[in-house]
Design a protein around this motif. Structure first.
Motif, mmCIF file in Angstrom:
data_model
loop_
_atom_site.group_PDB
_atom_site.id
_atom_site.type_symbol
_atom_site.label_atom_id
_atom_site.label_comp_id
_atom_site.label_asym_id
_atom_site.label_seq_id
_atom_site.Cartn_x
_atom_site.Cartn_y
_atom_site.Cartn_z
ATOM 1 N N UNK A 96 30.034 -9.334 101.776
ATOM 2 C CA UNK A 96 28.925 -9.040 102.682
ATOM 3 C C UNK A 96 28.855 -10.062 103.810
ATOM 4 N N UNK A 97 29.019 -11.346 103.482
ATOM 5 C CA UNK A 97 28.954 -12.395 104.496
ATOM 6 C C UNK A 97 30.068 -12.225 105.527
ATOM 7 N N UNK A 98 31.273 -11.942 105.069
ATOM 8 C CA UNK A 98 32.399 -11.766 105.982
ATOM 9 C C UNK A 98 32.159 -10.550 106.878
ATOM 10 N N UNK A 99 31.648 -9.464 106.291
ATOM 11 C CA UNK A 99 31.384 -8.254 107.074
ATOM 12 C C UNK A 99 30.316 -8.518 108.133
ATOM 13 N N UNK A 100 29.278 -9.267 107.776
ATOM 14 C CA UNK A 100 28.224 -9.595 108.744
ATOM 15 C C UNK A 100 28.786 -10.457 109.873
ATOM 16 N N UNK A 101 29.617 -11.451 109.523
ATOM 17 C CA UNK A 101 30.213 -12.312 110.539
ATOM 18 C C UNK A 101 31.122 -11.512 111.473
ATOM 19 N N UNK A 102 31.915 -10.614 110.896
ATOM 20 C CA UNK A 102 32.805 -9.782 111.719
ATOM 21 C C UNK A 102 32.010 -8.886 112.658
ATOM 22 N N UNK A 103 30.912 -8.326 112.165
ATOM 23 C CA UNK A 103 30.079 -7.456 112.987
ATOM 24 C C UNK A 103 29.469 -8.232 114.142
ATOM 25 N N UNK A 104 28.921 -9.421 113.847
ATOM 26 C CA UNK A 104 28.328 -10.247 114.900
ATOM 27 C C UNK A 104 29.380 -10.662 115.923
ATOM 28 N N UNK A 105 30.562 -11.020 115.448
ATOM 29 C CA UNK A 105 31.632 -11.449 116.343
ATOM 30 C C UNK A 105 32.049 -10.310 117.272
#
Length: 144
Positions: A96-105
Motif C-alpha cells: 500500500x505504501x509503495x502504491x501511494x508513493x507511486x501514485x503521488x510521484x
C-alpha cells in the motif's frame, strides 16, 4: 377416366405423405443426434467440474494443514520468547505504501509536464507545425 384420375391422385397423396413422413423422421433423427451430442458435452463439462471440485477440496485440506502447522510454529516461537512477525500484514502495508508513493510521484510528474504548444508558422509556405521556442528554417535565414 375418373377411376384412373382417382387412382393416380391417390398415388400422389401417398407419395406426398411418404415424403412428409420421411422428412419428419429425418428431422427427428437429426434432432436426436443433436441432443446426444449436447448431452455428451454436458457430461464432459460435469466431469471437468467434478475434477475441479476434487482438486479444490484437496487444496482446502492442504491449506488447513498448513495453517495449523503455522499456528503451532508461532506458538512454539512465543514459548521461546520470540514474537512472530505477521508477514502477510506487513507485506500488505508495504505494498500500500509503495502504491501511494507511486501514485503521488506520477501525479506530480504529470503536473510538471505541460504539453508543448503547437502553431503553424506564418512565414513557411508549407505551413509545417512549429513548437514555440524552436526556430524555423526561415528564422535561420533571417539571422544570416
Amino acid at each position: 377416366s375418373s377411376g384412373i384420375n382417382a387412382e393416380y391422385g391417390g398415388q400422389i397423396r401417398e407419395q406426398v405423405t411418404l415424403k412428409s413422413k420421411g422428412g419428419i423422421l429425418q428431422k427427428t433423427v437429426n434432432f436426436i443426434q443433436e441432443l446426444q451430442i449436447a448431452h455428451s458435452q454436458v457430461v464432459e463439462r460435469l466431469q471437468e467440474q467434478n475434477q475441479v471440485l476434487v482438486e479444490m477440496a484437496k487444496v482446502r485440506e492442504n491449506l488447513k494443514r498448513v495453517e495449523q502447522e503455522n499456528l503451532l510454529l508461532r506458538s512454539q516461537l512465543q514459548t521461546h520468547g520470540i514474537e512472530p512477525i505477521d508477514y502477510v500484514q506487513q507485506s500488505m502495508q508495504q505494498t500500500r505504501q509503495v502504491a501511494e508513493q507511486d501514485t503521488l510521484k506520477s501525479c506530480s510528474e504529470m503536473q510538471q509536464q505541460q504539453p508543448p504548444m503547437v502553431t503553424l508558422s506564418q512565414t513557411s509556405t508549407q505551413q509545417q507545425p512549429v513548437l514555440y521556442g524552436q526556430s524555423t528554417m526561415d528564422d535561420k535565414d533571417d539571422d544570416q
